[in-house]
Motif scaffolding. Structure first.
Motif, PDB file in Angstrom:
ATOM      1  N   ASN A  28       0.860  -1.174   0.000  1.00  0.00           N
ATOM      2  CA  ASN A  28       0.000   0.000   0.000  1.00  0.00           C
ATOM      3  C   ASN A  28       0.901   1.230   0.000  1.00  0.00           C
ATOM      4  O   ASN A  28       1.388   1.661   1.044  1.00  0.00           O
ATOM      5  N   LYS A  29       1.131   1.770  -1.187  1.00  0.00           N
ATOM      6  CA  LYS A  29       2.061   2.894  -1.328  1.00  0.00           C
ATOM      7  C   LYS A  29       1.578   4.140  -0.587  1.00  0.00           C
ATOM      8  O   LYS A  29       2.373   4.869  -0.021  1.00  0.00           O
ATOM      9  N   GLU A  30       0.278   4.378  -0.583  1.00  0.00           N
ATOM     10  CA  GLU A  30      -0.249   5.549   0.117  1.00  0.00           C
ATOM     11  C   GLU A  30      -0.052   5.420   1.629  1.00  0.00           C
ATOM     12  O   GLU A  30       0.294   6.378   2.298  1.00  0.00           O
ATOM     13  N   GLU A  32       2.348   3.747   3.108  1.00  0.00           N
ATOM     14  CA  GLU A  32       3.780   3.972   3.335  1.00  0.00           C
ATOM     15  C   GLU A  32       4.106   5.461   3.294  1.00  0.00           C
ATOM     16  O   GLU A  32       4.893   5.953   4.103  1.00  0.00           O
ATOM     17  N   ARG A  33       3.510   6.179   2.368  1.00  0.00           N
ATOM     18  CA  ARG A  33       3.726   7.615   2.255  1.00  0.00           C
ATOM     19  C   ARG A  33       3.228   8.342   3.511  1.00  0.00           C
ATOM     20  O   ARG A  33       3.910   9.209   4.044  1.00  0.00           O
ATOM     21  N   GLN A  34       2.058   7.961   3.996  1.00  0.00           N
ATOM     22  CA  GLN A  34       1.503   8.582   5.192  1.00  0.00           C
ATOM     23  C   GLN A  34       2.361   8.299   6.428  1.00  0.00           C
ATOM     24  O   GLN A  34       2.524   9.160   7.293  1.00  0.00           O
TER      25      GLN A  34
END
Length: 56
Positions: A28-30, A32-34
């Motif tokens: 889940n790239k989002e 990880e970004r968060q």
């Protein structure tokens, strides 16, 4: 809102993200970004995350 309240909210948000990550089975790239953003915000408060991360 006091600085201590801001710190507690930021810690709670980070913990929630880490709990979601622990339960997540797919990439889940989002998420990880968060998590990276939350860690950056916590670092501005000079909060040590090692104990929190050790729990997960």
């Amino acid at each position: 809102m006091t600085l201590e309240e801001q710190k507690q909210i930021a810690i709670d948000y980070y913990v929630n993200l880490i709990r979601i990550k622990a339960a997540e089975t797919a990439e889940n790239k989002e998420l990880e970004r968060q998590i990276k953003i939350a860690k950056l915000k916590l670092s501005t408060f000079a909060i040590d995350l090692s104990e929190i991360e050790a729990m997960f």
